[in-house]
Design a protein around this motif. Structure first.
Motif, PDB file in Angstrom:
ATOM      1  N   ALA A 339       0.810  -1.221   0.000  1.00 18.56           N
ATOM      2  CA  ALA A 339       0.000   0.000   0.000  1.00 18.56           C
ATOM      3  C   ALA A 339       0.841   1.269   0.000  1.00 18.56           C
ATOM      4  CB  ALA A 339      -0.922  -0.001   1.222  1.00 18.56           C
ATOM      5  N   ALA A 340       1.961   1.245   0.732  1.00 18.91           N
ATOM      6  CA  ALA A 340       2.702   2.493   0.939  1.00 18.91           C
ATOM      7  C   ALA A 340       4.133   2.464   0.416  1.00 18.91           C
ATOM      8  CB  ALA A 340       2.714   2.836   2.434  1.00 18.91           C
ATOM      9  N   GLY A 341       4.669   1.264   0.129  1.00 17.99           N
ATOM     10  CA  GLY A 341       6.043   1.166  -0.344  1.00 17.99           C
ATOM     11  C   GLY A 341       7.013   0.919   0.801  1.00 17.99           C
ATOM     12  N   MET A 342       8.200   0.414   0.469  1.00 19.10           N
ATOM     13  CA  MET A 342       9.174   0.047   1.488  1.00 19.10           C
ATOM     14  C   MET A 342       9.714   1.264   2.238  1.00 19.10           C
ATOM     15  SD  MET A 342      10.642  -2.451   3.061  1.00 19.10           S
ATOM     16  CE  MET A 342      10.594  -3.957   2.056  1.00 19.10           C
ATOM     17  N   THR A 343       9.910   2.390   1.544  1.00 19.59           N
ATOM     18  CA  THR A 343      10.439   3.575   2.222  1.00 19.59           C
ATOM     19  C   THR A 343       9.497   4.032   3.325  1.00 19.59           C
ATOM     20  OG1 THR A 343      11.599   4.294   0.216  1.00 19.59           O
ATOM     21  CG2 THR A 343      11.213   5.952   1.919  1.00 19.59           C
ATOM     22  N   ALA A 344       8.213   4.071   3.033  1.00 17.06           N
ATOM     23  CA  ALA A 344       7.240   4.452   4.062  1.00 17.06           C
ATOM     24  C   ALA A 344       7.175   3.404   5.163  1.00 17.06           C
ATOM     25  CB  ALA A 344       5.861   4.651   3.434  1.00 17.06           C
ATOM     26  N   PHE A 345       7.253   2.117   4.770  1.00 16.76           N
ATOM     27  CA  PHE A 345       7.241   1.062   5.782  1.00 16.76           C
ATOM     28  C   PHE A 345       8.380   1.247   6.768  1.00 16.76           C
ATOM     29  CE2 PHE A 345       9.109  -2.900   7.294  1.00 16.76           C
ATOM     30  CZ  PHE A 345       8.045  -3.448   7.989  1.00 16.76           C
ATOM     31  N   ASN A 346       9.543   1.669   6.294  1.00 13.86           N
ATOM     32  CA  ASN A 346      10.721   1.788   7.166  1.00 13.86           C
ATOM     33  C   ASN A 346      10.553   2.811   8.276  1.00 13.86           C
ATOM     34  OD1 ASN A 346      12.183  -0.261   5.971  1.00 13.86           O
ATOM     35  ND2 ASN A 346      13.296   1.095   4.586  1.00 13.86           N
ATOM     36  N   THR A 347       9.491   3.608   8.226  1.00 13.91           N
ATOM     37  CA  THR A 347       9.161   4.480   9.356  1.00 13.91           C
ATOM     38  C   THR A 347       8.978   3.669  10.628  1.00 13.91           C
ATOM     39  OG1 THR A 347       8.015   5.944   7.805  1.00 13.91           O
ATOM     40  CG2 THR A 347       7.581   6.296  10.137  1.00 13.91           C
ATOM     41  N   ILE A 348       8.649   2.405  10.461  1.00 19.60           N
ATOM     42  CA  ILE A 348       8.393   1.532  11.605  1.00 19.60           C
ATOM     43  C   ILE A 348       9.617   1.371  12.494  1.00 19.60           C
ATOM     44  CG2 ILE A 348       9.064  -0.784  10.749  1.00 19.60           C
ATOM     45  CD1 ILE A 348       6.169  -1.659  11.566  1.00 19.60           C
ATOM     46  N   TRP A 349      10.819   1.581  11.922  1.00 17.37           N
ATOM     47  CA  TRP A 349      12.062   1.401  12.673  1.00 17.37           C
ATOM     48  C   TRP A 349      12.498   2.663  13.397  1.00 17.37           C
ATOM     49  CZ3 TRP A 349      12.341  -3.561  12.558  1.00 17.37           C
ATOM     50  CH2 TRP A 349      12.098  -4.284  11.392  1.00 17.37           C
ATOM     51  N   THR A 350      11.655   3.699  13.438  1.00 18.56           N
ATOM     52  CA  THR A 350      12.061   4.980  13.998  1.00 18.56           C
ATOM     53  C   THR A 350      12.263   4.935  15.504  1.00 18.56           C
ATOM     54  OG1 THR A 350      10.828   6.118  12.244  1.00 18.56           O
ATOM     55  CG2 THR A 350      11.462   7.429  14.175  1.00 18.56           C
ATOM     56  N   SER A 351      11.332   4.337  16.228  1.00 17.77           N
ATOM     57  CA  SER A 351      11.375   4.351  17.691  1.00 17.77           C
ATOM     58  C   SER A 351      10.366   3.347  18.237  1.00 17.77           C
ATOM     59  CB  SER A 351      11.030   5.749  18.214  1.00 17.77           C
ATOM     60  OG  SER A 351       9.649   6.020  18.013  1.00 17.77           O
ATOM     61  N   PRO A 352      10.380   3.106  19.545  1.00  9.79           N
ATOM     62  CA  PRO A 352       9.364   2.213  20.119  1.00  9.79           C
ATOM     63  C   PRO A 352       7.933   2.674  19.839  1.00  9.79           C
ATOM     64  CG  PRO A 352      11.126   2.555  21.702  1.00  9.79           C
ATOM     65  CD  PRO A 352      11.397   3.494  20.554  1.00  9.79           C
ATOM     66  N   GLU A 353       7.733   3.988  19.705  1.00  8.76           N
ATOM     67  CA  GLU A 353       6.385   4.508  19.471  1.00  8.76           C
ATOM     68  C   GLU A 353       5.847   4.145  18.086  1.00  8.76           C
ATOM     69  OE1 GLU A 353       8.846   6.321  20.944  1.00  8.76           O
ATOM     70  OE2 GLU A 353       7.904   5.938  22.898  1.00  8.76           O
ATOM     71  N   THR A 354       6.739   3.841  17.141  1.00  5.68           N
ATOM     72  CA  THR A 354       6.274   3.496  15.790  1.00  5.68           C
ATOM     73  C   THR A 354       6.151   1.982  15.581  1.00  5.68           C
ATOM     74  OG1 THR A 354       8.561   3.609  14.967  1.00  5.68           O
ATOM     75  CG2 THR A 354       7.211   5.592  14.761  1.00  5.68           C
ATOM     76  N   MET A 355       6.454   1.195  16.607  1.00  4.05           N
ATOM     77  CA  MET A 355       6.222  -0.241  16.520  1.00  4.05           C
ATOM     78  C   MET A 355       4.719  -0.526  16.451  1.00  4.05           C
ATOM     79  SD  MET A 355       9.051  -2.270  16.818  1.00  4.05           S
ATOM     80  CE  MET A 355       9.760  -1.246  15.544  1.00  4.05           C
ATOM     81  N   PRO A 356       4.309  -1.597  15.784  1.00  5.10           N
ATOM     82  CA  PRO A 356       2.869  -1.917  15.753  1.00  5.10           C
ATOM     83  C   PRO A 356       2.360  -2.316  17.129  1.00  5.10           C
ATOM     84  CG  PRO A 356       4.146  -3.690  14.750  1.00  5.10           C
ATOM     85  CD  PRO A 356       5.103  -2.560  14.994  1.00  5.10           C
ATOM     86  N   ARG A 357       1.170  -1.888  17.451  1.00  6.84           N
ATOM     87  CA  ARG A 357       0.517  -2.266  18.706  1.00  6.84           C
ATOM     88  C   ARG A 357      -0.224  -3.591  18.501  1.00  6.84           C
ATOM     89  NH1 ARG A 357      -1.979   3.808  19.671  1.00  6.84           N
ATOM     90  NH2 ARG A 357       0.001   4.815  20.286  1.00  6.84           N
ATOM     91  N   PRO A 358      -0.548  -4.294  19.602  1.00  7.87           N
ATOM     92  CA  PRO A 358      -1.277  -5.561  19.451  1.00  7.87           C
ATOM     93  C   PRO A 358      -2.551  -5.439  18.634  1.00  7.87           C
ATOM     94  CG  PRO A 358      -0.462  -5.343  21.692  1.00  7.87           C
ATOM     95  CD  PRO A 358      -0.164  -4.038  21.009  1.00  7.87           C
ATOM     96  N   SER A 359      -3.235  -4.315  18.737  1.00 14.54           N
ATOM     97  CA  SER A 359      -4.480  -4.133  17.983  1.00 14.54           C
ATOM     98  C   SER A 359      -4.231  -3.835  16.519  1.00 14.54           C
ATOM     99  CB  SER A 359      -5.297  -2.991  18.603  1.00 14.54           C
ATOM    100  OG  SER A 359      -4.562  -1.770  18.553  1.00 14.54           O
ATOM    101  N   GLU A 360      -2.966  -3.543  16.159  1.00 16.12           N
ATOM    102  CA  GLU A 360      -2.658  -3.132  14.791  1.00 16.12           C
ATOM    103  C   GLU A 360      -2.020  -4.234  13.955  1.00 16.12           C
ATOM    104  OE1 GLU A 360      -1.757   1.610  15.780  1.00 16.12           O
ATOM    105  OE2 GLU A 360      -0.113   0.153  15.679  1.00 16.12           O
ATOM    106  N   ILE A 361      -1.456  -5.266  14.602  1.00 11.83           N
ATOM    107  CA  ILE A 361      -0.686  -6.249  13.846  1.00 11.83           C
ATOM    108  C   ILE A 361      -1.578  -6.995  12.853  1.00 11.83           C
ATOM    109  CG2 ILE A 361      -0.912  -8.241  15.396  1.00 11.83           C
ATOM    110  CD1 ILE A 361       2.340  -7.018  13.701  1.00 11.83           C
ATOM    111  N   ASP A 362      -2.839  -7.170  13.180  1.00  8.88           N
ATOM    112  CA  ASP A 362      -3.778  -7.797  12.249  1.00  8.88           C
ATOM    113  C   ASP A 362      -4.618  -6.762  11.495  1.00  8.88           C
ATOM    114  OD1 ASP A 362      -3.065 -10.488  12.902  1.00  8.88           O
ATOM    115  OD2 ASP A 362      -4.203 -10.288  14.764  1.00  8.88           O
ATOM    116  N   GLU A 363      -4.359  -5.485  11.744  1.00 15.27           N
ATOM    117  CA  GLU A 363      -5.057  -4.392  11.062  1.00 15.27           C
ATOM    118  C   GLU A 363      -4.018  -3.386  10.586  1.00 15.27           C
ATOM    119  OE1 GLU A 363      -8.179  -4.191  10.357  1.00 15.27           O
ATOM    120  OE2 GLU A 363      -8.926  -5.909  11.514  1.00 15.27           O
ATOM    121  N   PRO A 364      -3.247  -3.738   9.543  1.00 14.03           N
ATOM    122  CA  PRO A 364      -2.168  -2.855   9.089  1.00 14.03           C
ATOM    123  C   PRO A 364      -2.630  -1.441   8.761  1.00 14.03           C
ATOM    124  CG  PRO A 364      -2.032  -4.999   8.014  1.00 14.03           C
ATOM    125  CD  PRO A 364      -3.332  -4.965   8.736  1.00 14.03           C
ATOM    126  N   ARG A 365      -3.867  -1.300   8.287  1.00 14.28           N
ATOM    127  CA  ARG A 365      -4.362   0.031   7.951  1.00 14.28           C
ATOM    128  C   ARG A 365      -4.436   0.926   9.190  1.00 14.28           C
ATOM    129  NH1 ARG A 365      -4.550   1.021   2.330  1.00 14.28           N
ATOM    130  NH2 ARG A 365      -4.651  -1.043   1.378  1.00 14.28           N
TER     131      ARG A 365
END
Length: 372
Positions: A339-365
């Motif tokens: 949906a967003a591309g690898m560059t946008a996905f890499n935002t996930i590695w910014t900090s603990p705050e950008t890690m997926p939450r339990p409610s988000e891992i099955d709801e990527p949107r």
């Protein structure tokens, strides 16, 4: 990824009570005994000639180096960093390495110069060592490769070593009847992705350590407080949502702080494994000619029926939960990258705050809406 497990609980000694010190779980395990037990109990690998084994070692070392370029290219991570060496191990060597990693991961310092534990503390440490050794022996026949972010690289002294267990890879490629050179590179693509994740984002190591310290610290709750929390939750008096199954049991037994740390570690593991599986499939068609047949055979092996003893052991040590991490994590990464591309996905590695939450891992949107 490195393993962490609360292998042995022990009661506080009178000395501990007097000083008020909190002793981590890792400090209550005799890790030297764990390594010795694991080496003794580990089964030998498949029969091979010396020539075949030497050739496999050389090819695996080369595959780990060759995998680094495609992984960096597809992920956009670790560009310009040196390519670390890879340790090619047998099962007993892996046991030693894993015991050392657990000591480092759980913050256990060398005991040289310290007073050795005595009495009940020494007994529980030895019991814990035997239990840990049995677990290491079992896993020594199952682990294909592992990135250890805690043990120092022998070449640089910096934390982080990639380990590949040659006899296990030989055993699996024979069982699956796949092309050995393709399978070896395919495995290395996954493990090298973990190396790239941690090399490009050094904060991940400290993030793991911080959460592990919470998970393995001695709870200050009394038995009465624990019982009251369990009773309240079971009656439905608690405002916190209740998980089901094994997660629910852990939620009841852990303090709220420990359960939050457990959730953070679960989400990190799911992300790391899913990202590595995504990279394997993205890189594979270009660099691994028989990747389609390898993936089909490997996935069939992952989910094939096992005898009751194997199923019990796998459940106890969390191997089936690990498989769920691969599946859920890869689905998450696939959808975000599509949906967003690898560059946008890499935002996930910014900090603990950008890690997926339990409610988000099955709801990527939901993650994309919050973070992107």
């Amino acid at each position: 990824m490195p393993m962490s497990s609360e292998l042995q609980q022990s009661a506080a000694t009178d000395d501990d009570a007097g000083t008020g010190q909190n002793e981590s779980v890792g400090a209550r395990i005799d890790w030297a005994l764990a390594a010795a037990t694991g080496r003794r109990l580990s089964r030998p690998g498949p029969k091979t000639t010396g020539y075949t084994l030497d050739a496999a070692h050389a090819e695996l070392a080369d595959a780990a180096t060759r995998a680094e370029g495609p992984v960096r290219e597809i992920t956009g991570l670790a560009d310009g960093l040196r390519v670390p060496t890879t340790r090619i191990l047998d099962r007993r060597q892996w046991v030693d390495a894993a015991a050392l990693s657990m000591r480092s991961m759980l913050g256990v310092e060398d005991a040289a110069g310290d007073t050795a534990p005595s009495g009940f503390a020494a007994l529980t440490a030895k019991v814990g060592g035997v239990q840990a050794g049995g677990l290491l022996a079992f896993l020594s026949g199952a682990i294909l490769g592992q990135y250890d972010p805690f043990t120092p690289d022998p070449d640089t002294g910096e934390p982080g070593v990639l380990m590949v267990v040659a006899p296990n890879i030989i055993a699996v490629e024979r069982a699956l009847r796949v092309v050995p050179s393709d399978f070896r590179l395919w495995v290395c693509l996954h493990e090298v992705t973990h190396r790239v994740q941690f090399s490009a984002n050094p904060w991940l190591r400290q993030y793991m350590i911080d959460n592990l310290e919470i998970l393995t610290s001695e709870s200050q709750e009394s038995i009465g407080e624990i019982t009251a929390r369990i009773t309240s939750t079971l009656r439905g008096d608690s405002d916190q949502p209740r998980e089901k199954g094994v997660l629910g049991a852990m939620q009841l037994m852990q303090t709220p702080e420990q359960y939050e740390a457990f959730n953070r570690m679960m989400m990190l593991g799911t992300l790391l494994e899913g990202h590595a599986d995504h990279v394997m499939d993205a890189v594979g068609p270009t660099h691994v000619p028989t990747v389609a047949s390898i993936r089909q055979a490997f996935d069939k092996r992952r989910t094939s029926p096992r005898n009751p003893v194997q199923r019990i052991i796998r459940a106890l040590i969390g191997m089936d939960a690990k498989l769920a991490q691969y599946i859920r994590g890869k689905a998450f990464v696939d959808e975000v990258v599509d949906a967003a591309g690898m560059t946008a996905f890499n935002t996930i590695w910014t900090s603990p705050e950008t890690m997926p939450r339990p409610s988000e891992i099955d709801e990527p949107r939901a993650w994309m809406q919050r973070v992107l």
